[in-house]
Motif scaffolding. Structure first.
Motif, short mmCIF file in Angstrom:
data_model
loop_
_atom_site.label_atom_id
_atom_site.label_comp_id
_atom_site.label_asym_id
_atom_site.label_seq_id
_atom_site.Cartn_x
_atom_site.Cartn_y
_atom_site.Cartn_z
N ASN A 53 0.84 -1.12 0.06
CA ASN A 53 -0.02 0.05 0.04
C ASN A 53 0.90 1.24 -0.09
O ASN A 53 0.51 2.23 -0.60
CB ASN A 53 -0.91 -0.03 1.09
CG ASN A 53 -2.18 -0.98 0.98
OD1 ASN A 53 -2.46 -1.27 -0.22
ND2 ASN A 53 -2.51 -1.60 2.17
N PHE A 54 1.89 1.25 0.86
CA PHE A 54 2.77 2.35 0.55
C PHE A 54 3.31 2.65 -0.60
O PHE A 54 3.57 3.72 -1.16
CB PHE A 54 3.94 1.95 1.87
CG PHE A 54 4.88 3.16 2.11
CD1 PHE A 54 4.55 4.56 1.84
CD2 PHE A 54 5.96 2.88 2.98
CE1 PHE A 54 5.28 5.54 2.38
CE2 PHE A 54 6.53 3.96 3.55
CZ PHE A 54 6.52 5.31 3.17
N ILE A 55 3.85 1.50 -1.25
CA ILE A 55 4.34 1.78 -2.71
C ILE A 55 3.43 2.09 -3.54
O ILE A 55 3.55 3.28 -4.53
CB ILE A 55 4.91 0.59 -3.20
CG1 ILE A 55 6.10 0.01 -2.43
CG2 ILE A 55 5.35 0.51 -5.00
CD1 ILE A 55 6.78 -1.40 -2.45
N LEU A 56 1.92 1.78 -3.44
CA LEU A 56 0.93 2.11 -4.37
C LEU A 56 0.77 3.67 -4.11
O LEU A 56 0.39 4.45 -4.96
CB LEU A 56 -0.45 1.31 -4.12
CG LEU A 56 -1.56 1.77 -4.76
CD1 LEU A 56 -1.21 1.57 -6.35
CD2 LEU A 56 -2.63 0.93 -4.47
N GLU A 57 0.74 4.04 -2.83
CA GLU A 57 0.62 5.41 -2.45
C GLU A 57 1.39 6.30 -2.96
O GLU A 57 1.06 7.52 -3.68
CB GLU A 57 0.65 5.57 -1.07
CG GLU A 57 0.51 6.95 -0.31
CD GLU A 57 0.79 7.05 1.12
OE1 GLU A 57 1.19 8.24 1.39
OE2 GLU A 57 0.60 6.05 1.80
N GLU A 58 2.86 6.00 -3.15
CA GLU A 58 3.67 6.87 -3.95
C GLU A 58 3.49 6.78 -5.31
O GLU A 58 3.72 7.89 -6.21
CB GLU A 58 5.34 6.30 -3.58
CG GLU A 58 5.53 6.19 -2.23
CD GLU A 58 5.43 7.72 -1.56
OE1 GLU A 58 5.72 8.90 -2.25
OE2 GLU A 58 5.49 7.65 -0.35
N VAL A 59 2.89 5.58 -5.96
CA VAL A 59 2.84 5.58 -7.40
C VAL A 59 1.62 6.56 -8.04
O VAL A 59 1.69 7.25 -8.86
CB VAL A 59 2.35 4.11 -7.82
CG1 VAL A 59 1.97 4.13 -9.48
CG2 VAL A 59 3.59 3.33 -7.77
N LEU A 60 0.68 6.46 -6.99
CA LEU A 60 -0.74 7.19 -7.18
C LEU A 60 -0.15 8.83 -6.96
O LEU A 60 -0.72 9.65 -7.66
CB LEU A 60 -1.60 7.11 -6.14
CG LEU A 60 -2.31 5.68 -6.30
CD1 LEU A 60 -3.32 5.39 -5.06
CD2 LEU A 60 -3.18 5.66 -7.74
N GLU A 61 0.74 9.11 -6.06
CA GLU A 61 1.42 10.61 -6.08
C GLU A 61 1.80 10.91 -7.48
O GLU A 61 1.90 12.18 -7.88
CB GLU A 61 2.35 10.65 -4.81
CG GLU A 61 1.61 10.72 -3.47
CD GLU A 61 2.38 10.76 -2.37
OE1 GLU A 61 3.53 11.08 -2.41
OE2 GLU A 61 1.82 10.49 -1.02
N LEU A 62 2.97 10.06 -8.03
CA LEU A 62 3.37 10.37 -9.27
C LEU A 62 2.38 10.47 -10.21
O LEU A 62 2.52 11.37 -10.96
CB LEU A 62 4.32 9.03 -9.57
CG LEU A 62 4.85 9.33 -10.98
CD1 LEU A 62 5.65 10.53 -11.00
CD2 LEU A 62 5.58 7.90 -11.31
N ALA A 63 1.35 9.64 -10.11
CA ALA A 63 0.43 9.84 -11.35
C ALA A 63 -0.40 10.95 -10.96
O ALA A 63 -0.60 11.94 -12.10
CB ALA A 63 -0.83 8.76 -11.08
N ASP A 64 -0.85 11.59 -9.75
CA ASP A 64 -1.37 13.09 -9.71
C ASP A 64 -0.44 14.13 -10.28
O ASP A 64 -0.67 14.96 -10.94
CB ASP A 64 -1.72 13.14 -8.13
CG ASP A 64 -2.55 14.37 -7.88
OD1 ASP A 64 -3.53 14.47 -8.41
OD2 ASP A 64 -2.10 15.04 -7.09
#
Length: 127
Positions: free
Chosen positions: A5-16
Motif C-alpha cells: 500500500n505504501f508503494i501504491l501510495e507513492e505511485v498514485l502521487e506520481l500519477a497525480d
C-alpha cells in the motif's frame, strides 16, 4: 500489505503530479489503468521527481525488510555487493536485450522479448 500500500501510495502521487488518475476499465476486467485527469493539468515536474525518488526509496526499504539488502553469499562486504543490487544489474542487463515492438499492453512502441530471450535468474542469490 502495508508495504504494498505504501508503494501504491507513492505511485498514485506520481500519477497525480503527472496529471493522471487511476481507474478500472470495466471492458478490460479489473485491470487498473491510468488516464488523464478530466480537467487537464500540466505535469508538475518537481513533484514527479520527488515521487519517483520516493517510489525507489520505499521499494528499497521494502527490499531491505525482506532481507535483500544482505550481502550476496560468498562475496566481499560492500554496499554494491548486496542481493538487491546484483538482482538490479541482472534485470537491467536482460531488459537491455529487449527490442522495440508492440506488446500486449497495446502500446505501439514498447520493448518486447526477442526469440531466445531469458529472464534473469536469482536462485544463486537466494540461498
Amino acid at each position: 500489505t502495508m508495504r504494498l500500500n505504501f508503494i501504491l501510495e507513492e505511485v498514485l502521487e506520481l500519477a497525480d503530479a503527472a496529471g493522471y488518475e487511476l481507474f478500472i476499465d470495466g471492458d478490460e476486467g479489473t485491470i487498473p489503468r491510468f488516464q488523464p485527469i478530466q480537467e487537464p493539468v500540466p505535469a508538475n515536474l518537481e513533484d514527479c521527481l520527488d515521487s519517483l525518488i520516493d517510489i525507489v526509496y520505499v521499494t528499497l526499504g521494502t527490499a531491505d525488510m525482506m532481507g535483500f539488502g544482505q550481502p550476496i553469499p560468498s562475496t566481499v562486504k560492500s554496499y554494491w555487493a548486496t542481493i538487491w543490487w546484483e538482482a538490479w544489474v541482472r534485470v537491467h542487463t536482460a531488459n537491455m536485450l529487449k527490442v522495440k515492438g508492440k506488446t500486449s499492453r497495446g502500446h505501439e512502441i514498447d520493448l518486447v522479448k526477442p526469440s531466445g530471450w531469458d529472464k534473469p535468474r536469482f536462485e544463486d542469490l537466494l540461498v
